[in-house]
Design an enzyme around this catalytic site. Structure first.
Site, PDB file in Angstrom:
ATOM      1  N   LYS A  52      84.360  38.249 -47.191  1.00  0.00           N
ATOM      2  CA  LYS A  52      85.647  38.941 -47.402  1.00  0.00           C
ATOM      3  C   LYS A  52      85.961  39.845 -46.207  1.00  0.00           C
ATOM      4  CE  LYS A  52      85.864  42.831 -50.025  1.00  0.00           C
ATOM      5  NZ  LYS A  52      86.543  43.949 -49.357  1.00  0.00           N
ATOM      6  N   CYS A 112      90.971  55.882 -52.670  1.00  0.00           N
ATOM      7  CA  CYS A 112      90.662  54.696 -53.460  1.00  0.00           C
ATOM      8  C   CYS A 112      89.527  55.043 -54.400  1.00  0.00           C
ATOM      9  CB  CYS A 112      90.285  53.527 -52.560  1.00  0.00           C
ATOM     10  SG  CYS A 112      88.633  53.661 -51.925  1.00  0.00           S
ATOM     11  N   ARG A 170      89.638  58.166 -48.487  1.00  0.00           N
ATOM     12  CA  ARG A 170      89.305  57.280 -47.350  1.00  0.00           C
ATOM     13  C   ARG A 170      90.267  57.570 -46.213  1.00  0.00           C
ATOM     14  NH1 ARG A 170      87.283  51.495 -49.649  1.00  0.00           N
ATOM     15  NH2 ARG A 170      86.752  51.110 -47.485  1.00  0.00           N
ATOM     16  N   ASP A 182      77.658  48.602 -49.432  1.00  0.00           N
ATOM     17  CA  ASP A 182      78.231  47.613 -50.356  1.00  0.00           C
ATOM     18  C   ASP A 182      77.167  46.928 -51.220  1.00  0.00           C
ATOM     19  OD1 ASP A 182      80.720  48.201 -49.444  1.00  0.00           O
ATOM     20  OD2 ASP A 182      80.969  46.415 -48.205  1.00  0.00           O
ATOM     21  N   ARG A 212      88.332  40.783 -56.340  1.00  0.00           N
ATOM     22  CA  ARG A 212      88.669  41.201 -54.970  1.00  0.00           C
ATOM     23  C   ARG A 212      87.655  40.648 -53.974  1.00  0.00           C
ATOM     24  NH1 ARG A 212      88.089  46.836 -54.146  1.00  0.00           N
ATOM     25  NH2 ARG A 212      88.446  46.070 -52.051  1.00  0.00           N
TER      26      ARG A 212
END
Ligand code: UD1
Length: 429
Positions: A34, A128, A133, A318, A410
């Site tokens: 992504k 977010c 951010r 992540d 997403r």
């Protein structure tokens, strides 16, 4: 046959129903990244030509980028995992708020619009689910490159009246997005731009590789210092997106959490250099050969002790949530220190609903491994948190219903299908 489907894909409010406790087995292909696809889609704007991108995952964030490209006047078509983008007839240099707010990373369009049109108008992305951010590093670098930027009522107006000036930009933090925006602007500067303390993530290298194929002159991507020699024109090219290292880490976590043996096809071993040791410390056997990684997990995992998220090549933020989900049932204490984002423990309360024992204090989370997790109704609040709940529910006894699956979409391409192919009992309801 090319089928234009991404804007017609409907992302309904879905839930996952997971019946946990099954072992996984078999082999799966890891989807394209992504975080490579998004900046490369934006980069196609610089080419004024047709580009063909292979291995593009079907994700709602990719669809959001396509909607922006189409709004700008570009054409985009998908056939399976191949995207063809023709930016020849692009007409606009603005992105409306409705499109910007769909995806925080749409700020990546800032640099390419300035480089192609000499101007850009877009709304500020705002905060977010991971906390505030800011984009101060993006903006100060662009200002250094001679771009006049005005912020008014939540909108950014950017003009390169005297063109893009080559600069020496020292980043105070190796921000991935800022490094990408600088690269995307500097490829059209009149001279050489040097970024120091640049982000070194594999996705930066992939972006540079795409741009160089298009005719850019970028060296040092993947290292701290990136040198970008400006060129007048870029041409479209074909490029294959790298595999998604975070999706790989998620599947590895699912395998480890269920004491399973699973093979992942299409991994780049170097990209997992901070991830694999964590699984080895937990007692998993890992072997890698010819782009395939096999993980063989023990009956009960050991605690990997300490995991600190860091910029690449450190352990990726992540992967923090999914690895935490895996450690919920390991023996002993695991300490997580989240150094990249302020608010990245939203999955903890939900993991505790499944029976985990996790305590959070500021940027530290301590997981005290339990023997069993048990199914419950849980809700996901962000992309990797959603993936963590899926990982934990696979190792929980009984049924888990996970709502907020739109977050998962997403970043994960038909994740339930991937897991079903490994024998998991996951249904979309
Ligand atoms: C990218 C990834 C995201 C990943 C993150 C860190 C994409 C689309 N997203 O996000 O999945 O979690 O890298 O690896 O590639 N910061 C500032 N000022 C700025 C920019 C960033 O203070 O101008 C801070 C952020 O608030 C954050 C940290 O720097 O705390 C890291 O941000 P950054 O590396 O820019 O992440 P993204 O590019 O947004």
């Amino acid at each position: 046959m090319r089928v234009e489907i991404f804007c017609e894909r409907v992302f309904v409010v879905a839930k996952f129903l997971v019946s946990g406790g099954r072992k996984l087995s078999g082999e799966v292909k890891v989807q394209g990244s992504k975080n490579s696809t998004l900046p490369i889609l934006a980069a196609t704007i610089l080419c004024e030509d047709e580009s063909v991108l292979f291995n593009c995952p079907k994700l709602s964030d990719v669809d959001a980028s396509i909607r922006i490209l189409r709004y700008l006047g570009c054409r985009a078509t998908r056939s399976d995992s191949t995207l063809v983008v023709d930016t020849t007839d692009m007409k606009r240099s603005d992105i409306p708020h409705e499109l910007m707010r769909e995806m925080r990373s749409s700020i990546i369009f800032l640099g390419v619009l300035i480089a192609r049109c000499g101007r850009a108008k877009l709304s500020l992305p705002g905060g977010c689910e991971l906390g505030p951010r800011p984009i101060d590093l993006h903006l100060s670098a662009l200002r250094q490159m001679g771009i006049e930027i005005t912020e008014q009522h939540g909108e950014l107006f950017c003009v390169a009246t005297d063109g893009i000036k080559p600069s020496k930009i020292a980043l105070s933090f190796p921000s991935v997005g800022a490094t990408e925006n600088i690269m995307l602007t500097a490829v059209k500067a009149k001279g050489t731009t040097i970024i120091t303390n640049a982000a070194k993530e594999p996705e930066i290298e992939d972006l540079a590789e795409f741009l160089n194929r298009c005719g850019a002159k970028i060296s040092g991507a993947g290292e701290s210092t990136i040198v970008i020699e400006g060129v007048q024109k870029l041409y479209g090219c074909s490029h294959s997106i790298i595999p998604d290292r975070i999706v790989a880490a998620t599947i590895m976590s699912a395998a480890a959490g269920t004491s399973s043996k699973v093979t992942l096809d299409g991994v780049i071993q170097n990209h997992l250099s901070a991830i694999v040791p964590v699984f080895e410390q937990a007692g998993c056997d890992i072997s890698c050969k010819d782009g395939k990684l096999t993980i063989d997990a023990p009956y009960r995992l050991r605690s990997p002790k300490l995991i600190r998220t860091m910029p690449y090549p450190g352990f990726p933020t992540d992967a923090q949530a999914v690895v935490m989900a895996m450690t919920c049932k390991s023996s002993g204490l695991t300490v997580f220190v989240e150094n990249i984002f302020e608010s990245r423990y939203k999955h903890v309360d939900e993991l505790n609903r499944l029976g985990a024992n996790i305590k959070v204090e500021g940027k530290v989370a301590v997981v005290d491994g339990v023997r069993h997790l048990s199914g419950a109704n849980v809700h996901s609040l962000d992309l990797r948190g959603a993936a963590a709940l899926v990982v934990a529910s696979l190792s929980a006894q009984g049924n888990t219903q996970i709502s907020g699956i739109n977050h998962l979409e997403r970043g994960y391409d038909e994740f339930e299908v991937v897991l079903q192919s490994l024998g998991a009992d996951v249904k979309r309801i």
